[in-house]
Design a protein around this motif. Structure first.
Motif, mmCIF file in Angstrom:
data_model
loop_
_atom_site.group_PDB
_atom_site.id
_atom_site.type_symbol
_atom_site.label_atom_id
_atom_site.label_comp_id
_atom_site.label_asym_id
_atom_site.label_seq_id
_atom_site.Cartn_x
_atom_site.Cartn_y
_atom_site.Cartn_z
ATOM 1 N N TYR A 132 0.838 -1.193 0.000
ATOM 2 C CA TYR A 132 0.000 0.000 0.000
ATOM 3 C C TYR A 132 0.879 1.252 0.000
ATOM 4 C CZ TYR A 132 1.055 -0.255 5.001
ATOM 5 O OH TYR A 132 1.709 -0.332 6.211
ATOM 6 N N VAL A 133 0.368 2.284 -0.601
ATOM 7 C CA VAL A 133 1.076 3.561 -0.658
ATOM 8 C C VAL A 133 0.906 4.285 0.674
ATOM 9 C CG1 VAL A 133 1.206 5.818 -1.774
ATOM 10 C CG2 VAL A 133 0.776 3.759 -3.147
ATOM 11 N N VAL A 134 2.013 4.746 1.243
ATOM 12 C CA VAL A 134 1.981 5.509 2.489
ATOM 13 C C VAL A 134 1.842 6.983 2.100
ATOM 14 C CG1 VAL A 134 3.157 6.021 4.655
ATOM 15 C CG2 VAL A 134 3.488 3.790 3.546
ATOM 16 N N GLU A 135 0.615 7.477 2.137
ATOM 17 C CA GLU A 135 0.348 8.809 1.588
ATOM 18 C C GLU A 135 1.031 9.926 2.375
ATOM 19 O OE1 GLU A 135 -3.558 9.633 0.145
ATOM 20 O OE2 GLU A 135 -4.111 7.521 0.097
ATOM 21 N N ASP A 136 1.275 9.706 3.668
ATOM 22 C CA ASP A 136 1.961 10.734 4.461
ATOM 23 C C ASP A 136 3.388 10.987 3.975
ATOM 24 O OD1 ASP A 136 -0.291 10.941 5.974
ATOM 25 O OD2 ASP A 136 0.461 9.770 7.671
ATOM 26 N N VAL A 137 3.939 10.041 3.219
ATOM 27 C CA VAL A 137 5.330 10.142 2.772
ATOM 28 C C VAL A 137 5.440 10.821 1.409
ATOM 29 C CG1 VAL A 137 7.385 8.752 2.230
ATOM 30 C CG2 VAL A 137 5.918 8.095 4.126
ATOM 31 N N LEU A 138 4.332 11.070 0.738
ATOM 32 C CA LEU A 138 4.360 11.663 -0.599
ATOM 33 C C LEU A 138 5.209 12.936 -0.689
ATOM 34 C CD1 LEU A 138 0.638 11.143 -1.731
ATOM 35 C CD2 LEU A 138 2.667 9.951 -2.585
ATOM 36 N N PRO A 139 5.159 13.837 0.304
ATOM 37 C CA PRO A 139 5.975 15.060 0.204
ATOM 38 C C PRO A 139 7.473 14.782 0.098
ATOM 39 C CG PRO A 139 4.252 15.347 1.843
ATOM 40 C CD PRO A 139 4.231 13.902 1.458
ATOM 41 N N ASP A 140 7.955 13.627 0.653
ATOM 42 C CA ASP A 140 9.376 13.288 0.539
ATOM 43 C C ASP A 140 9.808 13.191 -0.913
ATOM 44 O OD1 ASP A 140 9.046 13.051 3.262
ATOM 45 O OD2 ASP A 140 9.991 11.089 3.431
ATOM 46 N N TYR A 141 8.857 12.909 -1.802
ATOM 47 C CA TYR A 141 9.161 12.691 -3.218
ATOM 48 C C TYR A 141 8.548 13.793 -4.102
ATOM 49 C CZ TYR A 141 10.578 8.197 -1.378
ATOM 50 O OH TYR A 141 11.211 7.204 -0.650
ATOM 51 N N ASN A 142 8.215 14.915 -3.450
ATOM 52 C CA ASN A 142 7.637 16.069 -4.166
ATOM 53 C C ASN A 142 6.367 15.697 -4.924
ATOM 54 O OD1 ASN A 142 9.752 17.869 -3.368
ATOM 55 N ND2 ASN A 142 11.061 16.968 -4.967
ATOM 56 N N VAL A 143 5.569 14.850 -4.301
ATOM 57 C CA VAL A 143 4.299 14.416 -4.883
ATOM 58 C C VAL A 143 3.181 14.895 -3.967
ATOM 59 C CG1 VAL A 143 2.892 12.444 -5.575
ATOM 60 C CG2 VAL A 143 5.372 12.403 -5.953
ATOM 61 N N THR A 144 2.164 15.492 -4.541
ATOM 62 C CA THR A 144 1.073 16.039 -3.732
ATOM 63 C C THR A 144 -0.118 15.100 -3.622
ATOM 64 O OG1 THR A 144 0.188 17.177 -5.681
ATOM 65 C CG2 THR A 144 1.705 18.417 -4.260
ATOM 66 N N SER A 145 -0.287 14.210 -4.586
ATOM 67 C CA SER A 145 -1.444 13.316 -4.578
ATOM 68 C C SER A 145 -1.041 11.935 -5.073
ATOM 69 C CB SER A 145 -2.561 13.865 -5.477
ATOM 70 O OG SER A 145 -3.579 12.896 -5.658
ATOM 71 N N VAL A 146 -1.645 10.906 -4.493
ATOM 72 C CA VAL A 146 -1.370 9.544 -4.922
ATOM 73 C C VAL A 146 -1.767 9.330 -6.374
ATOM 74 C CG1 VAL A 146 -3.586 8.590 -4.193
ATOM 75 C CG2 VAL A 146 -1.565 7.129 -4.203
ATOM 76 N N ASP A 147 -2.673 10.160 -6.869
ATOM 77 C CA ASP A 147 -3.121 10.024 -8.261
ATOM 78 C C ASP A 147 -2.020 10.375 -9.262
ATOM 79 O OD1 ASP A 147 -5.675 9.217 -7.488
ATOM 80 O OD2 ASP A 147 -6.358 11.294 -7.287
ATOM 81 N N GLU A 148 -0.991 11.077 -8.794
ATOM 82 C CA GLU A 148 0.123 11.395 -9.693
ATOM 83 C C GLU A 148 1.033 10.193 -9.929
ATOM 84 O OE1 GLU A 148 2.305 14.976 -8.659
ATOM 85 O OE2 GLU A 148 0.645 15.591 -7.348
#
Length: 689
Positions: A132-148
């Motif tokens: 599963y995608v850990v959505e809280d970690v998205l900012p570490d990769y400069n991603v704002t939404s899991v849809d990206e």
């Protein structure tokens, strides 16, 4: 108040609310004594206290059934430091040392946390069955939404080699599928090993690896047939989980992992205080555990040369497999694994669940933060953490069926005295989870090591030498097991202050295969009497049996060089016999290297320490040849500055010298010996180039 549900082997704590609500039978509800009736109980109370005291001091033998409450597993088994010995028997005395003695305190420190060299935290995590995608970690990769994200996973698996044609890397062939299965937020996984990739705008931003415990039809069929054929009740057979921590002595475990130690004591662990290693490094100390053989005996039995695989060796997991257990084995830092460092490993995977293909491939691709020999991280996670996560999945997924597994962690501890402390919280969390998931209600947990740190400044001290020879060993038994096999567990507790070895641990594991036959009270009494009355007791003795008090290192299969029972007396380093012994040792090293012309001849630079190993007086008096003297020497040679330790035996009868056991290397050698492949000689060779 505790109630035991025998059919499920589970311990249930009765709450105070149940008492208040009248949910307990009248017979077990708390009652207040009426009038003077309490006096009638006084004789029974006094008798109970006497029996309890006798048993705690190990004075009560097996003359009848002993209730389990008379075999307490104390929170802490403390050696009798007033005597100053961990073991104080007719055959052996091992001194009790202070973990923070001033002689070693200067080598003890708290290392800084390891910072893994990864772009960010773990973006795709896993549980028992899914990723599963850990959505809280998205900012570490400069991603704002899991849809990206565009993520997918690729299964991979171990490729089975041929027994007729194989190479040094036969155990490390993996094949990746030629496809990548897309997933969005999460997905259930049906594969044992997978690679995960995530992209944003066709650019890969993340890669990781995951492992799962997937039921295997051929394994389940074998287990069902074994149980049916042997007509055994699986509820009478506990699972066995062996958790190894490489190169951590018993005292360094106390120093560096105090919270793990505390957690083990909370679980009722029994600590073996007199556990003595029998060989130099991991391999010769684990072979006795797994096969009941010395390294030389394994050579003669199934491993004739370094390039032979270990497939034909009778390791204990084969016995558990034949008895209907699911089996598992794995190590981190796989390149220097116990069966792989300058060795071939296995052609066919040795156990049902084998973590090597997963960790080796993941470390090859994502391993980082290399300190000396080990890559301490895989991606953003500590390598030790990756192994513990796999073990969690193993024990949780197989909690309802019998299993046997050995997992060995070396990445943090193999090279550094103080790095064990970096794993303290990890192991506490693991043990806490084991208890929370109730896995320990039907699992014998064995926490152990192979030896202490083998090099560095501490190793050149007397205490460091003693610690290096004294690994850690703990047992945690399920409550129902302690109650059912009272006499056997009482013996384990009694043997905490006896000389014990890896050979004994092998015999203990063998007993766990058939506890209903071998560990009942009558069998324990009979087998213990056979051992104690034997003129020549066996080398390996199950720790469920009483160990002889006159047991010595030779009787236990411990070479004099590794024996911690002998008392040491300092000797003048310039005495004629010491100088002669040091020259003899250098000559011995050069003789080992004489067929390797790429290695420089060694020359004695200095004698750093000399000790006369003195046996206990009554043993010395009973020795036929009183002219034998063992000198433990530490020398430095040039070129290369190698520091070596060896036991030199002097026989006055013929004025001869000999090396007892092997020669230990006390400092690191890096690439000094890169010109030789033979793993024993790497310790001694200094390459001409």
């Amino acid at each position: 108040m505790l109630q035991m549900n025998r059919s499920k082997s589970r311990l249930r704590i009765v709450s105070s609310s149940e008492r208040r609500m009248g949910l307990l039978p009248e017979a077990v509800a708390d009652k207040k004594p009426q009038g003077g009736r309490w006096l009638l109980w006084l004789p029974l109370l006094i008798a109970g206290v006497v029996l309890y005291t006798l048993n705690v001091t190990n004075e009560m033998d097996y003359h009848g059934p002993v209730p389990s409450r008379f075999v307490p597993v104390p929170e802490n088994i403390i050696p009798n430091v007033t005597r100053g010995f961990l073991v104080d028997t007719l055959g052996c005395r091992i001194p009790a040392l202070d973990p923070f003695d001033p002689a070693v305190r200067k080598y003890v420190e708290h290392p800084k946390p390891i910072k893994c060299q990864a772009k960010g935290r773990q973006l795709v995590a896993s549980n028992l069955s899914s990723i599963y995608v850990v959505e809280d970690v998205l900012p570490d990769y400069n991603v704002t939404s899991v849809d990206e994200l565009k993520c997918c996973y690729t299964p991979f698996w171990r490729v089975v080699g041929s027994m007729q044609h194989y190479s040094w890397d036969v155990d490390d062939h993996v094949r990746l599928a030629n496809y990548c299965i897309p997933f969005h937020r999460d997905m259930e996984i049906k594969e044992e090993f997978i690679k995960v990739e995530c992209r944003v705008n066709d650019e890969e931003i993340y890669k990781d690896y995951h492992a799962f415990i997937i039921p295997k039809p051929e394994v389940e069929k074998r287990c069902e047939e074994a149980v049916s054929t042997n007509e055994v009740d699986t509820e009478d057979r506990p699972s066995v989980l062996m958790l190894g921590i490489d190169a951590v002595s018993r005292l360094n475990f106390h120093r560096q992992m105090p919270h793990t130690l505390h957690q083990l004591r909370q679980l009722g662990a029994i600590e073996m205080l007199g556990y003595n290693k029998v060989g130099d490094n991991t391999f010769p100390n684990l072979v006795p555990v797994l096969a009941g053989l010395s390294e030389k005996e394994l050579r003669d039995s199934c491993w004739p040369k370094d390039k032979s695989s270990f497939d034909y060796c009778s390791f204990i997991w084969k016995n558990f497999s034949e008895a209907g257990y699911r089996t598992g084995f794995g190590e981190d830092s796989p390149w220097m694994g116990m069966f792989h460092y300058q060795k071939v490993g296995f052609v066919k995977q040795p156990t049902d669940y084998y973590v090597r293909p997963y960790i080796k491939h993941a470390e090859d691709k994502l391993g980082n933060s290399k300190h000396l020999n080990a890559k301490l991280c895989i991606g953003s996670r500590l390598t030790a953490e990756v192994l513990l996560e796999y073990i969690r999945k193993f024990v949780h997924s197989l909690a309802s069926v019998p299993s046997f597994a050995l997992f060995w962690g070396a990445s943090l501890t193999h090279d550094f005295l103080n790095y064990a402390g970096l794993g303290d919280d990890l192991y506490v969390k693991f043990l806490t989870d084991m208890k929370k998931w109730e896995v320990l209600e039907n699992t014998v947990l064995i926490v152990m090591s192979d030896h202490g740190i083998r090099w560095g400044g501490i190793r050149e001290t007397y205490q460091g030498r003693m610690e290096e020879r004294q690994p850690l060993l703990f047992f945690v038994f399920p409550a129902w097991f302690r109650e059912r096999y009272t006499a056997a567990v009482a013996n384990v507790q009694r043997n905490t202050e006896r000389l014990t070895t890896p050979f004994d641990l092998h015999e203990t594991l063998a007993d766990l295969l058939h506890p209903e036959e071998l560990l009942n009270q009558a069998a324990i009494r009979r087998r213990s009497n056979e051992v104690l009355s034997a003129e020549n007791p066996p080398r390996g003795i199950s720790l469920f049996l009483q160990l002889p008090v006159d047991r010595t290192c030779p009787l236990a299969g411990i070479d004099a060089h590794w024996c911690t029972c002998q008392q040491s007396e300092p000797v003048e380093k310039d005495s004629p016999l010491v100088l002669r012994s040091a020259d003899f040792l250098v000559k011995h090293l050069n003789e080992m290297l004489q067929n390797f012309r790429q290695c420089e001849p060694l020359t004695l630079a200095a004698i750093q320490d000399a000790q006369l190993q003195v046996p206990l007086q009554h043993l010395h008096n009973a020795t036929k040849d009183k002219g034998i003297h063992d000198y433990l020497l530490i020398i430095r040679t040039i070129p290369g500055g190698g520091i070596f330790e060896a036991t030199i035996r002097y026989r006055a009868k013929d004025d001869s010298l000999s090396v007892v056991g092997i020669v230990s290397r006390l400092n690191t050698y890096g690439n000094q010996s890169a010109c030789v492949a033979e793993y024993h000689l790497k310790l001694y060779c200094f390459c001409r180039s």
